[in-house]
Design a protein around this motif. Structure first.
Motif, mmCIF file in Angstrom:
data_model
loop_
_atom_site.group_PDB
_atom_site.id
_atom_site.type_symbol
_atom_site.label_atom_id
_atom_site.label_comp_id
_atom_site.label_asym_id
_atom_site.label_seq_id
_atom_site.Cartn_x
_atom_site.Cartn_y
_atom_site.Cartn_z
ATOM 1 N N ASP A 38 0.818 -1.204 0.000
ATOM 2 C CA ASP A 38 0.000 0.000 0.000
ATOM 3 C C ASP A 38 0.853 1.256 0.000
ATOM 4 N N GLU A 39 0.205 2.379 -0.198
ATOM 5 C CA GLU A 39 0.888 3.672 -0.238
ATOM 6 C C GLU A 39 1.494 4.038 1.113
ATOM 7 N N ALA A 40 0.810 3.656 2.193
ATOM 8 C CA ALA A 40 1.337 3.940 3.533
ATOM 9 C C ALA A 40 2.660 3.204 3.750
ATOM 10 N N GLY A 41 2.782 2.012 3.221
ATOM 11 C CA GLY A 41 4.035 1.274 3.324
ATOM 12 C C GLY A 41 5.161 1.969 2.576
ATOM 13 N N ARG A 42 4.819 2.557 1.436
ATOM 14 C CA ARG A 42 5.834 3.307 0.688
ATOM 15 C C ARG A 42 6.262 4.549 1.474
ATOM 16 N N ILE B 273 8.289 2.497 12.712
ATOM 17 C CA ILE B 273 7.573 1.237 12.475
ATOM 18 C C ILE B 273 6.447 1.083 13.485
ATOM 19 N N ASN B 274 6.711 1.437 14.751
ATOM 20 C CA ASN B 274 5.692 1.361 15.786
ATOM 21 C C ASN B 274 4.535 2.317 15.502
ATOM 22 N N MET B 275 4.842 3.529 15.035
ATOM 23 C CA MET B 275 3.776 4.484 14.707
ATOM 24 C C MET B 275 2.913 3.965 13.558
ATOM 25 N N TYR B 276 3.549 3.397 12.558
ATOM 26 C CA TYR B 276 2.814 2.834 11.428
ATOM 27 C C TYR B 276 1.875 1.726 11.911
ATOM 28 N N ASP B 277 2.401 0.809 12.704
ATOM 29 C CA ASP B 277 1.578 -0.292 13.211
ATOM 30 C C ASP B 277 0.472 0.204 14.138
ATOM 31 N N THR B 278 0.762 1.227 14.923
ATOM 32 C CA THR B 278 -0.242 1.800 15.824
ATOM 33 C C THR B 278 -1.407 2.382 15.035
ATOM 34 N N ILE B 279 -1.097 3.140 14.007
ATOM 35 C CA ILE B 279 -2.158 3.735 13.183
ATOM 36 C C ILE B 279 -2.963 2.636 12.500
ATOM 37 N N GLU B 280 -2.259 1.666 11.930
ATOM 38 C CA GLU B 280 -2.934 0.571 11.228
ATOM 39 C C GLU B 280 -3.862 -0.203 12.168
ATOM 40 N N THR B 281 -3.416 -0.487 13.371
ATOM 41 C CA THR B 281 -4.217 -1.234 14.343
ATOM 42 C C THR B 281 -5.365 -0.397 14.883
ATOM 43 N N SER B 282 -5.110 0.873 15.174
ATOM 44 C CA SER B 282 -6.156 1.710 15.770
ATOM 45 C C SER B 282 -7.301 1.979 14.799
ATOM 46 N N LEU B 283 -7.050 1.881 13.520
ATOM 47 C CA LEU B 283 -8.126 2.071 12.542
ATOM 48 C C LEU B 283 -9.175 0.959 12.616
ATOM 49 N N LEU B 284 -8.809 -0.164 13.186
ATOM 50 C CA LEU B 284 -9.737 -1.287 13.304
ATOM 51 C C LEU B 284 -10.537 -1.251 14.607
ATOM 52 N N MET B 285 -10.270 -0.253 15.463
ATOM 53 C CA MET B 285 -10.921 -0.174 16.773
ATOM 54 C C MET B 285 -11.987 0.918 16.782
ATOM 55 N N ASN B 286 -12.834 0.859 17.819
ATOM 56 C CA ASN B 286 -13.763 1.977 17.985
ATOM 57 C C ASN B 286 -12.989 3.181 18.514
ATOM 58 N N GLU B 287 -13.635 4.350 18.521
ATOM 59 C CA GLU B 287 -12.933 5.594 18.836
ATOM 60 C C GLU B 287 -12.334 5.611 20.241
ATOM 61 N N LYS B 288 -13.090 5.184 21.231
ATOM 62 C CA LYS B 288 -12.614 5.224 22.614
ATOM 63 C C LYS B 288 -11.419 4.298 22.821
ATOM 64 N N ARG B 289 -11.530 3.104 22.296
ATOM 65 C CA ARG B 289 -10.444 2.134 22.442
ATOM 66 C C ARG B 289 -9.207 2.583 21.655
ATOM 67 N N ALA B 290 -9.406 3.172 20.485
ATOM 68 C CA ALA B 290 -8.289 3.634 19.662
ATOM 69 C C ALA B 290 -7.530 4.760 20.358
ATOM 70 N N ILE C 208 12.068 13.196 -0.617
ATOM 71 C CA ILE C 208 12.571 11.822 -0.525
ATOM 72 C C ILE C 208 11.697 10.890 -1.351
ATOM 73 N N ASP C 209 10.387 11.133 -1.350
ATOM 74 C CA ASP C 209 9.464 10.310 -2.135
ATOM 75 C C ASP C 209 9.765 10.434 -3.623
ATOM 76 N N LYS C 210 10.077 11.638 -4.080
ATOM 77 C CA LYS C 210 10.454 11.826 -5.489
ATOM 78 C C LYS C 210 11.750 11.093 -5.803
ATOM 79 N N LEU C 211 12.723 11.164 -4.878
ATOM 80 C CA LEU C 211 13.995 10.470 -5.054
ATOM 81 C C LEU C 211 13.777 8.965 -5.136
#
Length: 151
Positions: free
Chosen positions: A21-25, A71-88, A138-141
């Motif tokens: 996915d684009e987030a991985g890039r 890496i932790n921030m990426y995984d945190t965002i990815e995981t929290s998107l699957l939770m309800n608002e309070k739990r996230a 950096i993305d252009k590079l």
């Protein structure tokens, strides 16, 4: 092996972290940016800093922590998107707190050892911000390097 081919291999490996996915890039670009700034800081430190070895060790320690934080921030965002608002909210706050505690521990440990090591670690941790600010460049590079590799 030339430095340019080494950079290409590094980029290809980073892109395989989460290439679906684009987030991985974006994650790969941020990690690559941190590494580039870390190398630049080490080179400058080798020229100007009196305690080169301790400064370089601090930068490397800060870079390792910064990469793990990304890496932790990426995984945190990815995981929290699957939770309800309070739990996230609780989940992301907990992860943010752990990252902050680790960053403080790295800085305290390095200041105890040497002020130059502390300076290196602080700059190494700060490369997350520099990488985020320069991410469009950096993305252009990365895009250019990947396009060259595909040809």
């Amino acid at each position: 092996m030339s430095p340019k081919s080494g950079l290409k291999k590094l980029l290809i490996r980073l892109m395989r972290i989460r290439r679906d996915d684009e987030a991985g890039r974006t994650l790969a670009g941020l990690i690559f940016g941190c590494m580039l700034f870390g190398i630049l800081v080490i080179i400058i430190g080798l020229i100007f800093v009196p305690k080169r070895l301790l400064f370089t060790a601090g930068v490397i320690l800060g870079e390792i922590a910064a990469t793990l934080f990304l890496i932790n921030m990426y995984d945190t965002i990815e995981t929290s998107l699957l939770m309800n608002e309070k739990r996230a909210k609780g989940f992301t706050f907990g992860r943010k707190t752990v990252r902050l505690i680790i960053a403080i521990a790295v800085l305290v440990a390095t200041i105890i050892l040497d002020v130059w090591m502390f300076a290196g670690a602080a700059i190494g941790l700060y490369t997350i911000k520099l990488s985020a600010l320069t991410n469009p460049l950096i993305d252009k590079l990365i895009g250019r390097i990947i396009e060259e590799e595909m040809k």
